[in-house]
Design an enzyme around this catalytic site. Structure first.
Site, PDB file in Angstrom:
ATOM      1  N   LYS A  67      18.043 -31.989 -13.884  1.00 42.94           N
ATOM      2  CA  LYS A  67      18.684 -33.077 -13.145  1.00 42.94           C
ATOM      3  C   LYS A  67      18.526 -34.406 -13.890  1.00 42.94           C
ATOM      4  O   LYS A  67      19.457 -35.204 -13.963  1.00 42.94           O
ATOM      5  CB  LYS A  67      18.078 -33.188 -11.743  1.00 42.94           C
ATOM      6  CG  LYS A  67      18.405 -32.021 -10.833  1.00 42.94           C
ATOM      7  CD  LYS A  67      17.605 -32.085  -9.534  1.00 42.94           C
ATOM      8  CE  LYS A  67      17.914 -30.891  -8.640  1.00 42.94           C
ATOM      9  NZ  LYS A  67      17.064 -30.847  -7.431  1.00 42.94           N
ATOM     10  N   ASP A 115      21.214 -34.869  -0.945  1.00 47.29           N
ATOM     11  CA  ASP A 115      21.071 -33.423  -0.815  1.00 47.29           C
ATOM     12  C   ASP A 115      21.749 -32.905   0.446  1.00 47.29           C
ATOM     13  O   ASP A 115      21.921 -31.696   0.613  1.00 47.29           O
ATOM     14  CB  ASP A 115      19.586 -33.040  -0.789  1.00 47.29           C
ATOM     15  CG  ASP A 115      19.160 -32.300  -2.051  1.00 47.29           C
ATOM     16  OD1 ASP A 115      20.053 -31.835  -2.798  1.00 47.29           O
ATOM     17  OD2 ASP A 115      17.957 -32.175  -2.292  1.00 47.29           O
ATOM     18  N   GLN A 157      12.441 -32.410  -3.947  1.00 45.69           N
ATOM     19  CA  GLN A 157      12.537 -31.073  -4.524  1.00 45.69           C
ATOM     20  C   GLN A 157      11.793 -30.060  -3.658  1.00 45.69           C
ATOM     21  O   GLN A 157      10.606 -30.211  -3.393  1.00 45.69           O
ATOM     22  CB  GLN A 157      11.973 -31.073  -5.955  1.00 45.69           C
ATOM     23  CG  GLN A 157      12.105 -29.756  -6.682  1.00 45.69           C
ATOM     24  CD  GLN A 157      13.552 -29.344  -6.896  1.00 45.69           C
ATOM     25  OE1 GLN A 157      14.403 -30.174  -7.175  1.00 45.69           O
ATOM     26  NE2 GLN A 157      13.833 -28.052  -6.765  1.00 45.69           N
TER      27      GLN A 157
END
Length: 290
Positions: free
Chosen positions: A52, A119, A96
């Site tokens: 990322k 997200d 994460q």
């Protein structure tokens, strides 16, 4: 059989994002910013965060990773999220997953400002997805929809079977398909006779992390296969949930794994972060005018 090439499409999307970042910088001096919270040293999570970071660098984003030890407290992570919510240089916040067992994941996801939830895991954005309103959509299922669109695969009226009912993939995938007027079934670990459901599917989308779960005898001819799962064999090879060699012979379209949905997940993260930055830039412009 045609391969749904996620690597090629993700590169195309990255190039578009990079151009829009240049435009944003030239018009308002704004640089999209993404902050990632990484707890512990899980090799897969660390590798994914590194991918990322590299993608952010390629398109011209500002990015920062908050590396935290496995033993960090709930309170310490919460303080970091509040700080990032208030940081005007950060447009998107990503936690994460998975997190250590002693951490309340749900509480942390709810603490992220919905407008920075790139997200798409905050209940606010989940609700907007289910009701077919604009918001932030989880990156993996959003990437699948972009792949289908790129290859002109229309799911309207089609029988779509989603295998896996996670909050990250299965449930939002089903919602997106339903919003696109597909007929949707969700199968999961307690589904009796998975084959009975997949045999009738025009599109099978599987994301559970079980090697060779979907075999050739479970699908009909000309089926569209979207393999979202990622597992590592004993030999260290990355594979999906689908027996690619045999299922591909019956498929009209199929994603490889790796190289299918995976690259699209990161591309959609970039797209979501750019979207957040544009919204923030618009708000900033309006506040200056008033």
């Amino acid at each position: 059989m045609q391969i749904l090439d996620g690597r090629a499409l993700s590169k195309k999307i990255e190039d578009q994002v990079a151009q829009e970042v240049k435009n944003l910088k030239s018009t308002c001096g704004c640089t999209p910013g993404l902050a990632v919270i990484l707890v512990g040293q899980d090799p897969a999570s660390a590798a994914y965060v590194n991918m990322k970071k590299k993608a952010c660098d390629r398109v011209g984003f500002y990015s920062i990773t908050h590396d935290m030890p496995e033993t960090i407290s709930q309170e310490a992570i919460e303080k970091t999220i509040v700080m990032l919510n208030n940081d005007t240089n950060v447009d998107g916040i990503l936690i994460q997953l998975p997190l250590p067992e002693h951490i309340d994941t749900t509480k942390l996801l709810e603490l992220v400002a919905p407008e920075k939830d790139v997200d798409g895991f905050h209940p606010y954005n989940v609700g907007r997805l289910v009701t077919n309103l604009d918001g932030f959509v989880p990156c993996t299922p959003l990437g699948v929809m972009e792949l289908l669109r790129e290859y002109n695969i229309d799911v309207k009226g089609k029988n779509c079977v989603v295998v896996g009912a996670s909050n990250i993939v299965g449930k939002p995938m089903a919602a997106l398909l339903l919003n696109a007027d597909a007929t949707v079934e969700i199968c999961h670990i307690f589904t009796d006779d998975l084959k009975k459901h997949t045999l009738n599917a025009d599109v099978v989308l599987c994301g559970v992390g079980v090697i060779n779960l979907i075999t050739a005898d479970m699908v009909k001819d000309d089926v569209v296969i979207i393999d979202i799962g990622v597992s590592r064999t004993k030999e260290g090879k990355l594979v999906g949930d689908v027996d690619f060699e045999n299922v591909s012979k019956k498929s009209s379209y199929i994603t490889p794994s790796p190289g299918g949905v995976g690259p699209m997940t990161i591309a959609m993260l970039l797209s979501n972060t750019l979207k957040a930055a544009k919204i923030n830039a618009q708000k900033l412009s309006e506040s200056k005018e008033s």
